[in-house]
Design a protein around this motif. Structure first.
Motif, PDB file in Angstrom:
ATOM      1  N   TYR A 123      -7.895   7.324  -7.212  1.00 45.70           N
ATOM      2  CA  TYR A 123      -6.744   6.474  -6.003  1.00 45.70           C
ATOM      3  C   TYR A 123      -7.604   5.511  -5.145  1.00 45.70           C
ATOM      4  O   TYR A 123      -7.142   4.564  -4.979  1.00 45.70           O
ATOM      5  N   LEU A 124      -9.019   5.551  -5.036  1.00 46.72           N
ATOM      6  CA  LEU A 124      -9.652   4.694  -4.110  1.00 46.72           C
ATOM      7  C   LEU A 124      -9.993   3.328  -5.071  1.00 46.72           C
ATOM      8  O   LEU A 124      -9.729   2.297  -4.660  1.00 46.72           O
ATOM      9  N   LEU A 149      -6.597   1.672  -4.718  1.00 40.91           N
ATOM     10  CA  LEU A 149      -5.903   1.326  -3.351  1.00 40.91           C
ATOM     11  C   LEU A 149      -7.130   0.516  -2.449  1.00 40.91           C
ATOM     12  O   LEU A 149      -6.494  -0.529  -1.464  1.00 40.91           O
ATOM     13  N   LEU A 150      -8.265   0.898  -2.537  1.00 42.58           N
ATOM     14  CA  LEU A 150      -9.291   0.425  -1.747  1.00 42.58           C
ATOM     15  C   LEU A 150      -9.183  -1.192  -1.617  1.00 42.58           C
ATOM     16  O   LEU A 150      -9.260  -1.880  -0.545  1.00 42.58           O
ATOM     17  N   LEU A 192      -9.680  12.626  -8.960  1.00 43.21           N
ATOM     18  CA  LEU A 192      -8.656  11.976  -8.659  1.00 43.21           C
ATOM     19  C   LEU A 192      -8.604  11.076  -7.294  1.00 43.21           C
ATOM     20  O   LEU A 192      -8.071  10.002  -7.261  1.00 43.21           O
ATOM     21  N   VAL A 193      -9.383  11.586  -6.389  1.00 46.71           N
ATOM     22  CA  VAL A 193      -9.441  10.805  -5.241  1.00 46.71           C
ATOM     23  C   VAL A 193     -10.388   9.515  -5.460  1.00 46.71           C
ATOM     24  O   VAL A 193      -9.958   8.458  -5.153  1.00 46.71           O
ATOM     25  N   LYS A 249       1.176   4.089  -2.952  1.00 49.62           N
ATOM     26  CA  LYS A 249       0.699   5.420  -2.589  1.00 49.62           C
ATOM     27  C   LYS A 249       1.852   6.451  -3.319  1.00 49.62           C
ATOM     28  O   LYS A 249       1.708   7.461  -3.491  1.00 49.62           O
ATOM     29  N   ILE A 256       0.781  -1.144  -0.032  1.00 53.72           N
ATOM     30  CA  ILE A 256      -0.198   0.143   0.058  1.00 53.72           C
ATOM     31  C   ILE A 256       0.736   1.341   0.029  1.00 53.72           C
ATOM     32  O   ILE A 256       0.608   2.147  -0.660  1.00 53.72           O
ATOM     33  N   SER A 285      -6.307  -2.660   0.294  1.00 50.01           N
ATOM     34  CA  SER A 285      -6.524  -2.441   1.696  1.00 50.01           C
ATOM     35  C   SER A 285      -7.482  -3.360   2.167  1.00 50.01           C
ATOM     36  O   SER A 285      -7.050  -4.200   3.345  1.00 50.01           O
TER      37      SER A 285
END
Lengths: 224, 219
Positions: free
Chosen positions: B194-195, B198-199, B190-191, B156, B152, B202
């Motif tokens: 990225y979710l 990466l979500l 953008l958010v 990032k 992770i 995670s």
């Protein structure tokens, strides 16, 4: 073979400028880390609370910090607030805000971890010895928690210093930006300066972070 | 917020996501390989190699990725080592991650008390059997939380690639904001992207950790 730029470093005030650029990054990280540790201690204690709403809020907070790159947060705070609220935020304030937001979550989680790692038996034994709640915290829990936390907080400082290198992306003139300016200004006289200058920046970061992380490791070993 | 604008940006963001994910995962894969080799070098106390591994991990763990990338991308060409932005991003991430993975795997290997390998040897197992049947399975399960956290972290860290002119998510967002000034739309996308990246990692990582906790010895 042409020089690799070490001479450029000693021209005029170049080296001093690099150092003052580094100080900008270190200053931002020291301010952010202080805020993170102070607020993080409170947040960490709150995180151990059994309150459901509080738990859910902290979970979401931690997950945001865990998943979103700091760079994205930096962009949201620096460019987003200008757009939505019309604020003209100083870049350094924006950076300190974002890094504290991140650091508080990290610190809070460390504090929570340290608190729950102390076994329940200790609370009970202390109580059985006739201590009241305050005394248990003061004489039994806190000394152990703090010992566990000091190395981890020191480690957070190095991580903060490394992360502040991102601030050049929102226009703060720190060590990397100064390095670029020096290289740019000397492009004609020493075209290979990029090697020497960036190698020095690399080394400067290492010389700051390495002793701090060694300290953290040795404290951890001594106290565990 | 202007939905039509956001939809029209989608293909650009999709391309950027694919590039970011490709470099991120390639870098993570390199990191795992370096980590395995490095931790083996330290664990088996291979002379010279262990000191080199130590120096490497300290150097890369104590400097920011941005500085490492600048060094690889802008400084190395001056001594004749030219790399493309993509190679630079992949290997920069791989080298950074390798240092972290080495530490993770090494502490996984070290976490198994010595008494276990001694007991196994006294039962008549050979050294390689001890490693394969006693040490390795436990080391793997205790390394998983660290491994997930490192992956992770590496995914990032891809957010700095725009500085070496890779057209990643950050680059795309910044570029679009610069051209059309649709700041909010770009930041929201953008958010979201990225979710998307990466979500799942995670969530899957959490599941994996919970499952592997059963595999631990004792407790």
């Amino acid at each position: 073979m042409q020089s690799l730029g070490i001479d450029v470093l000693f021209k005029g005030t170049n080296f001093l400028r690099l150092l003052s650029g580094l100080w900008v990054a270190v200053r931002i990280s020291l301010i952010s880390v202080s805020i993170s540790i102070l607020v993080g201690l409170i947040v960490g204690v709150l995180m151990t609370s059994e309150n459901r709403i509080l738990k859910a809020v902290f979970r979401i907070y931690l997950e945001i910090v865990r998943i979103m790159p700091q760079m994205v947060l930096l962009f949201i705070v620096y460019f987003g607030t200008t757009r939505v609220f019309g604020w003209n935020l100083d870049a350094e304030i924006a950076a300190i805000f974002v890094f504290s937001f991140w650091g508080i979550a990290e610190m809070g989680d460390l504090v929570r971890g340290a608190l729950i790692s102390i076994s329940k038996i200790q609370y009970e034994s202390a109580m059985a010895l006739g201590m009241n709640g305050k005394q248990v915290y003061y004489y039994v829990i806190l000394p152990q928690t703090i010992r566990r936390l000091i190395p981890l907080s020191i480690n957070l400082i190095t991580r903060m210093i490394k992360t502040t290198s991102l601030v050049m992306m929102i226009g703060i003139v720190e060590v990397l930006k100064v390095a670029q300016q020096i290289i740019e200004a000397n492009r004609r006289s020493s075209p290979n300066a990029a090697f020497g200058i960036f190698a020095v920046v690399f080394l400067l970061y290492f010389l700051i972070c390495w002793p701090i992380s060694r300290l953290s490791v040795s404290l951890e070993k001594r106290w565990s | 917020m202007d939905l039509d604008v956001m939809i029209s940006y989608l293909p650009l963001y999709k391309d950027a996501l694919l590039l970011t994910m490709r470099i991120g995962w390639q870098g993570a894969a390199i990191a795992v390989v370096i980590g395995l080799l490095g931790s083996a070098g330290i664990h088996f106390k291979i002379p010279i190699v262990r000191y080199m591994v130590y120096a490497y991990t300290q150097l890369f763990r104590n400097t920011p990725l941005l500085v490492q990338l600048f060094f690889i991308y802008f400084a190395l060409p001056k001594i004749g080592i030219l790399v493309s932005p993509e190679v630079c991003g992949t290997w920069g991430l791989g080298l950074l991650g390798g240092a972290y993975m080495t530490e993770t795997f090494r502490s996984g290997l070290d976490s198994i008390p010595k008494i276990q390998s001694e007991s196994a040897e006294s039962l008549g197992m050979s050294r390689s059997q001890v490693f394969r049947y006693v040490i390795l399975p436990q080391a793997v399960s205790s390394s998983v939380p660290g491994l997930v956290a490192n992956i992770i972290f590496l995914l990032k860290e891809t957010s700095v690639f725009s500085t070496i002119s890779l057209m990643d998510l950050m680059f795309t967002a910044k570029d679009l904001i610069g051209m059309y000034a649709k700041t909010i739309e770009c930041l929201v996308l953008l958010v979201i992207f990225y979710l998307i990246m990466l979500l799942p990692v995670s969530v899957l990582g959490d599941l994996l950790e919970r499952r592997l906790r059963h595999a631990e010895f004792g407790d």
